[in-house]
Design an enzyme around this catalytic site. Structure first.
Site, short mmCIF file in Angstrom:
data_model
loop_
_atom_site.label_atom_id
_atom_site.label_comp_id
_atom_site.label_asym_id
_atom_site.label_seq_id
_atom_site.Cartn_x
_atom_site.Cartn_y
_atom_site.Cartn_z
N GLY A 53 -33.86 -7.23 22.57
CA GLY A 53 -34.01 -8.67 22.80
C GLY A 53 -32.89 -9.21 23.68
N GLY A 75 -32.65 -12.43 24.58
CA GLY A 75 -32.68 -13.90 24.46
C GLY A 75 -31.25 -14.39 24.34
N PHE A 76 -31.08 -15.54 23.68
CA PHE A 76 -29.75 -16.13 23.60
C PHE A 76 -28.76 -15.21 22.87
CE2 PHE A 76 -32.22 -19.96 24.47
CZ PHE A 76 -31.44 -20.52 25.47
N GLY A 77 -29.20 -14.64 21.74
CA GLY A 77 -28.29 -13.81 20.96
C GLY A 77 -27.98 -12.49 21.65
N VAL A 137 -40.58 -3.07 21.51
CA VAL A 137 -40.18 -2.27 20.34
C VAL A 137 -41.19 -2.51 19.22
CG1 VAL A 137 -38.41 -2.05 18.55
CG2 VAL A 137 -37.76 -2.14 20.97
N GLU A 182 -40.35 -34.16 22.25
CA GLU A 182 -40.11 -34.05 23.69
C GLU A 182 -41.43 -33.92 24.46
OE1 GLU A 182 -35.54 -32.39 23.59
OE2 GLU A 182 -37.10 -30.90 23.63
N ASP A 215 -32.69 -15.98 15.67
CA ASP A 215 -33.85 -16.48 14.91
C ASP A 215 -34.47 -15.42 14.00
OD1 ASP A 215 -33.52 -18.85 16.19
OD2 ASP A 215 -35.43 -18.84 17.25
N ALA A 267 -30.32 -22.23 19.56
CA ALA A 267 -29.67 -21.38 20.57
C ALA A 267 -28.16 -21.21 20.34
CB ALA A 267 -29.96 -21.94 21.96
#
Ligand SMILES: Cc1cc2nc3c(=O)[nH]c(=O)nc-3n(C[C@H](O)[C@H](O)[C@H](O)COP(=O)(O)OP(=O)(O)OC[C@H]3O[C@@H](n4cnc5c(N)ncnc54)[C@H](O)[C@@H]3O)c2cc1C
Length: 430
Positions: free
Chosen positions: A18, A20-22, A86, A178, A307, A323
């Site tokens: 992954g 992403g942010f992490g 994965v 939003e 997450d 995030a």
């Protein structure tokens, strides 16, 4: 002649799943360690999800909020980037199993595979009420919103035209608020004067939240302000009644039926199946219940972050699925891995620092709460905008996004109003 080694320390293999942010934060903090790092993602791009709703509502183009992972990491010589999905982890053999049958060995494993929207046991609602998580989701929603206006322009039947011009958003968290605010802006401002038969400003935007207020994670006065600001934009907000049915013609909630051709799902998340891969304990949303140092129980060599994980934050409840939390966890485990490689095996509990809460309501209002400063309205919108531009990657993207927002603020025009790739479900509902 001697061959140069391809990786600095092939003995220790770190696999990160992954980007992403992490995952991205973890890998960038490990860029100088003496180990061979492999990062695997099912997509070739890192996605800035907080602005995904702006692609869905024609404000930004896809390339303004997503960047190729391979390029982001191309300078890190100890990092190999793989495109792949994965599907499992063999914890005994210490290998990560990919969908195409590869088994990738690891000594240290980091799972940062995020979450997706969940339909609370009603997965059959998804075709009628798409959620927002990927670029494909965003362009699907954009297509449905823009197509609805086009169909309304062509349909001679006033009842059907009203259905096309009704937009239902389910879920009153930041994403729902939003999206609702921006669709209202789109209808009343951007599309003004573009149609001959319909008046886009007559579009109904309806936000349905099952709980007692929108932006439930924010302070109560912020929630009240957000509701009032939405109503000023012409959004109808229904609170206290969860949606009980979603179908091709609309939704049902609180014993009422609402006919609408466009429904957007912005409620509920389900973690990636990492807990199943590991056979690890999970919470109701499927998040792995990790140790305070973000390792998996009985597997000190496996970290789960962002997450996909759930962990307490002292007496301040659970670490939120946002995030900044994923990024802080990425930094934290990178430090732990570095310490371990240097011989320090001690456990280091993660401590989350909450910087604040932000959400926009249309193009001129926002709520921001940093604890030491709370703002509502136009000034808050500027603060929200600056914060998001700061976190985008690359000068070009920051400039492009700032220019798009400035342009929309002045003229109302949204350049990303493109209808692409109509799918079968949409064709059926027209
Ligand atoms: C629409 C939306 C708006 C949001 N707005 C905000 C906001 O305003 N502020 C905020 O702080 N947070 C916001 N969030 C939440 C925030 O984006 C997440 O908390 C954050 O992305 C979590 O980071 P992560 O690294 O855990 O997962 P992600 O950033 O989701 O990254 C997971 C990565 O793993 C990859 N992956 C998943 N499964 C596999 C697999 N099987 N194999 C290989 N790769 C895989 C994915 O492709 C992805 O790149 C928003 C989320 C959404 C969906």
């Amino acid at each position: 002649m001697m061959e140069r080694p391809t990786a600095p320390n092939p003995q220790h293999r770190i696999v990160i799943v992954g980007a992403g942010f992490g995952g991205l934060e973890a890998v960038s903090n490990l860029r100088n360690v003496d180990a061979a790092i492999t990062i695997i993602d099912q997509r070739n791009h890192h996605l800035f999800q907080p602005l995904l709703y702006q692609v869905a509502t024609s404000t930004l183009a896809t390339s303004e909020i997503a960047w190729p992972i391979r390029h982001l990491l191309h300078k890190y010589k100890n990092v190999k980037t793989l495109l792949g999905s994965v599907e499992g982890v063999d914890t005994a053999a210490r290998t990560v199993l990919t969908a195409d049958g590869e088994a990738i060995p690891y000594d240290t494993l980091v799972l940062a595979t995020g979450a997706r929207h969940a339909y609370f046991g009603h997965d059959d609602w998804e075709p009628f009420a798409p959620g927002l998580k990927t670029l494909e989701d965003a362009t699907t929603i954009r297509r449905r919103i823009l197509t609805a206006f086009e169909m309304a322009e062509r349909d001679p039947d006033p009842a059907r035209r009203a259905e096309y011009l009704t937009f239902v958003i389910i879920g009153g968290g930041p994403t729902g608020v939003e999206i609702a605010g921006t669709i209202a802006d789109l209808a009343r401002d951007t599309l003004k004067g573009d149609f001959r038969v319909i008046d886009p400003a007559t579009a109904r935007v309806v936000l349905i939240e099952g709980g007692s207020r929108v932006l439930a994670a924010f302070k109560e006065d912020m929630s009240s302000y957000a509701k009032a600001a939405l109503e000023t934009l012409g959004v109808t907000v229904h609170l206290g009644n969860p949606v009980t049915e979603c179908h091709v013609d609309g939704v049902e909630f609180g014993g009422k039926s609402l006919r609408a051709k466009t429904i957007i799902w912005a409620a509920g998340v389900q973690a990636s199946p990492a807990a199943k891969w590991l056979g690890a304990p999970a919470d109701r949303a499927g998040r792995v219940v990790v140790n305070p140092d973000l390792t998996v129980p009985d597997h000190p060599e496996i970290f789960v972050i962002g997450d996909t994980a759930t962990v307490g934050n002292g007496d301040k409840g659970m670490v939120p699925g946002i995030a900044p939390a994923a990024k802080q966890q990425g930094v934290h485990i990178a430090k732990t891995i570095k310490a371990r490689l240097a011989g320090d095996q001690s456990s280091r509990p993660f401590v989350y620092h909450h910087a604040g809460d932000l959400a926009t309501i249309g193009k001129r209002a926002a709520v921001t709460d940093f604890g030491w400063i709370k703002l509502k309205g136009y000034l808050a919108w500027w603060l929200w905008g600056l914060a998001h531009i700061y976190f985008l990657i690359g000068l070009r993207n920051r400039l492009a996004v700032a220019l798009s927002w400035l342009w929309i603020s002045v003229s109302g025009a949204r350049s990303a109003r493109l209808i692409t790739q109509r799918d079968a479900a949409e064709a059926e509902s027209e």
